[in-house]
Design a protein around this motif. Structure first.
Motif, mmCIF file in Angstrom:
data_model
loop_
_atom_site.group_PDB
_atom_site.id
_atom_site.type_symbol
_atom_site.label_atom_id
_atom_site.label_comp_id
_atom_site.label_asym_id
_atom_site.label_seq_id
_atom_site.Cartn_x
_atom_site.Cartn_y
_atom_site.Cartn_z
ATOM 1 N N THR A 192 7.966 -4.027 14.066
ATOM 2 C CA THR A 192 7.662 -5.299 14.732
ATOM 3 C C THR A 192 6.274 -5.851 14.428
ATOM 4 O O THR A 192 6.134 -7.051 14.139
ATOM 5 C CB THR A 192 7.867 -5.156 16.250
ATOM 6 O OG1 THR A 192 9.206 -4.687 16.482
ATOM 7 C CG2 THR A 192 7.654 -6.475 16.954
ATOM 8 N N PRO A 193 5.187 -5.064 14.474
ATOM 9 C CA PRO A 193 3.869 -5.648 14.194
ATOM 10 C C PRO A 193 3.753 -6.245 12.788
ATOM 11 O O PRO A 193 3.083 -7.274 12.605
ATOM 12 C CB PRO A 193 2.907 -4.472 14.375
ATOM 13 C CG PRO A 193 3.637 -3.521 15.264
ATOM 14 C CD PRO A 193 5.079 -3.660 14.891
ATOM 15 N N TYR A 194 4.380 -5.620 11.815
ATOM 16 C CA TYR A 194 4.337 -6.132 10.446
ATOM 17 C C TYR A 194 5.006 -7.494 10.374
ATOM 18 O O TYR A 194 4.486 -8.442 9.770
ATOM 19 C CB TYR A 194 5.017 -5.150 9.496
ATOM 20 C CG TYR A 194 4.385 -3.785 9.481
ATOM 21 C CD1 TYR A 194 3.347 -3.482 8.605
ATOM 22 C CD2 TYR A 194 4.817 -2.785 10.356
ATOM 23 C CE1 TYR A 194 2.749 -2.227 8.588
ATOM 24 C CE2 TYR A 194 4.228 -1.530 10.362
ATOM 25 C CZ TYR A 194 3.201 -1.255 9.480
ATOM 26 O OH TYR A 194 2.616 -0.020 9.486
ATOM 27 N N ARG A 195 6.180 -7.569 10.988
ATOM 28 C CA ARG A 195 6.921 -8.817 10.972
ATOM 29 C C ARG A 195 6.175 -9.904 11.757
ATOM 30 O O ARG A 195 6.121 -11.065 11.340
ATOM 31 C CB ARG A 195 8.317 -8.593 11.555
ATOM 32 C CG ARG A 195 9.199 -9.825 11.572
ATOM 33 C CD ARG A 195 9.326 -10.415 10.157
ATOM 34 N NE ARG A 195 10.056 -11.664 10.205
ATOM 35 C CZ ARG A 195 11.357 -11.763 9.958
ATOM 36 N NH1 ARG A 195 12.067 -10.685 9.655
ATOM 37 N NH2 ARG A 195 11.952 -12.925 10.000
ATOM 38 N N ALA A 211 -3.927 -11.566 8.420
ATOM 39 C CA ALA A 211 -3.062 -11.425 9.598
ATOM 40 C C ALA A 211 -2.626 -9.982 9.788
ATOM 41 O O ALA A 211 -2.626 -9.453 10.910
ATOM 42 C CB ALA A 211 -1.843 -12.338 9.461
ATOM 43 N N LEU A 212 -2.262 -9.320 8.705
ATOM 44 C CA LEU A 212 -1.839 -7.915 8.791
ATOM 45 C C LEU A 212 -3.005 -7.018 9.207
ATOM 46 O O LEU A 212 -2.840 -6.091 10.013
ATOM 47 C CB LEU A 212 -1.260 -7.461 7.451
ATOM 48 C CG LEU A 212 0.131 -8.008 7.120
ATOM 49 C CD1 LEU A 212 0.401 -7.918 5.619
ATOM 50 C CD2 LEU A 212 1.215 -7.239 7.888
ATOM 51 N N GLY A 242 -3.122 1.417 17.131
ATOM 52 C CA GLY A 242 -4.314 0.781 16.599
ATOM 53 C C GLY A 242 -3.975 -0.164 15.461
ATOM 54 O O GLY A 242 -2.813 -0.524 15.252
ATOM 55 N N PRO A 243 -4.987 -0.600 14.681
ATOM 56 C CA PRO A 243 -4.734 -1.523 13.573
ATOM 57 C C PRO A 243 -3.781 -0.918 12.540
ATOM 58 O O PRO A 243 -3.693 0.301 12.381
ATOM 59 C CB PRO A 243 -6.130 -1.744 12.973
ATOM 60 C CG PRO A 243 -7.084 -1.368 14.055
ATOM 61 C CD PRO A 243 -6.419 -0.272 14.832
#
Length: 402
Positions: free
Chosen positions: A95-98, A214-215, A223-224
């Protein structure tokens, strides 16, 4: 056909994925499989299943607990190692990547990109028309997507010709099953992604217009996103964005060369081009489908897929399922349910760049049709192989209208 998880004979071959193909033959094979063996098996590439009916495909790609991408996401598998995001991650890890990619592909951002991308399209199309003949798959189908990547990723303009060259080499290597050559071209894309990410670490940009920034800014529960995963995500975006257009551009060109009446109609009424784009996407989905593996036994149409067995989700077959799209082999403008097509997949792993792709195809058709009186096939076509679908060599001759 019937299998059970506890007692079954090893599946054999219901189709040959490596059979020599023509422009039409894959669709004939898929129609046959949908009719007699909708859950088909091949022993090629270590063995895999293929789902060919629309409903089964939709059910699979929307059940991310049962059909996962974190083990294999394409057949044949020429992966260089660890599964990488975003395709190599399942929700919620995915999800975070998308989320980060989606932020840079919103409608407003795509609209901003239209001005520079149209200028690139006009220049490259004029160059082909000036030459009188060109291979739209290996020419426009590689250089325009390279310009799309340059503009979207905010790369240096000189990277466009390099990316187009890498795309051509990657296609040649993939068709030849040359794993060493695939690795070499893939590493060149990794190098571009690495340099880009390292620059954005030092010089971050607006997260709404710069995918690398953004990524890097996106947060996960741990975390990041790690640098190497940001690099891998951008490299995967480059591969998909560069590999799909050559067969798609080629398929559309073949169709319009064979149907001069449709070509003339779209030339005379450009307002119909967006609707035509959707029907072309349905008919000529450039990726046959991506792969999944199952986490539990799945029984469909009397056949059981065991856990960890690879499954190809054949979007290009689902998009010609007569139960959903009547007269599926015919080009029908403004189908009532055209937005149900699966050219961009569905669910968590649907194509993040679908808006950009639609823009790319629409601009090509608008500019190519307005600048020509007619274009025709100028020689034999050559088709690609798994996982792409369509012509990889598509020579055209142009009659100039400028």
């Amino acid at each position: 056909m019937s299998d059970s998880p506890s007692d079954r004979s090893p599946p054999g071959d219901d189709f040959d994925p490596d059979v020599e193909e023509t422009f039409e033959s894959p669709y004939e094979v898929y129609a046959d499989l949908r009719s007699r063996c909708p859950v088909a098996h091949s022993t090629a590439y270590g063995g895999f299943w293929a789902l060919t009916r629309y409903k089964d495909v939709v059910d699979a790609v929307t059940d991310t607990d049962t059909f996962i991408t974190s083990k294999i996401n394409v057949i044949p598998n020429m992966s260089l190692g660890e599964r990488r995001p975003p395709l190599g991650k399942d929700p919620p890890e995915h999800t975070p990547y998308r989320r980060a990619l989606d932020r840079t592909l919103r409608a407003g951002r795509v609209k901003q990109l239209e001005v520079p991308l149209r200028a690139h399209a006009i220049r490259e199309i004029d160059r082909m028309i000036d030459a009188g003949e060109a291979d739209i798959s290996s020419d426009l189908g590689t250089i325009l997507p390279a310009w799309v990547a340059v503009e979207w990723l905010n790369l240096e303009p000189e990277k466009a010709q390099f990316l187009a060259k890498v795309a051509r080499l990657y296609n040649i290597a993939w068709r030849a099953s040359d794993k060493d050559a695939v690795k070499n071209t893939s590493l060149q894309l990794y190098a571009i992604a690495e340099n880009l990410v390292d620059d954005r670490i030092r010089n971050p940009r607006d997260v709404s217009t710069d995918p690398a920034s953004a990524l890097l800014k996106e947060e996960t529960p741990d975390g990041p996103i790690p640098r190497d995963y940001v690099v891998a995500t951008l490299r995967q975006a480059l591969v998909v964005g560069l590999m799909a257009p050559p067969p798609l551009f080629g398929s559309i060109a073949v169709h319009l060369s064979r149907d001069q009446e449709l070509q003339d109609f779209l030339r005379s009424d450009p307002s119909q081009i967006p609707a035509a784009v959707e029907e072309f996407l349905r008919m000529y989905t450039p990726y046959r489908g991506f792969a999944r593996t199952t986490t539990r036994p799945v029984t469909l149409h009397g056949r059981t897929i065991l856990p960890d067995e690879p499954v190809t989700i054949v979007y290009s077959s689902a998009n010609r399922d007569e139960e959903v799209f009547p007269q599926a082999d015919q080009f029908i403008l403004n189908r009532p349910n055209i937005r149900d097509h699966l050219a961009f997949g569905k669910g968590a792993h649907s194509c993040a760049g679908m808006g950009l792709v639609r823009l790319e195809i629409r601009m090509v058709l608008e500019e190519l049709l307005s600048r020509t009186k007619r274009f025709t096939l100028a020689g034999p076509i050559e088709t690609t192989r798994l996982p792409e679908l369509g012509p990889i060599v598509t020579p055209l001759a142009f009659e100039d209208a400028r």
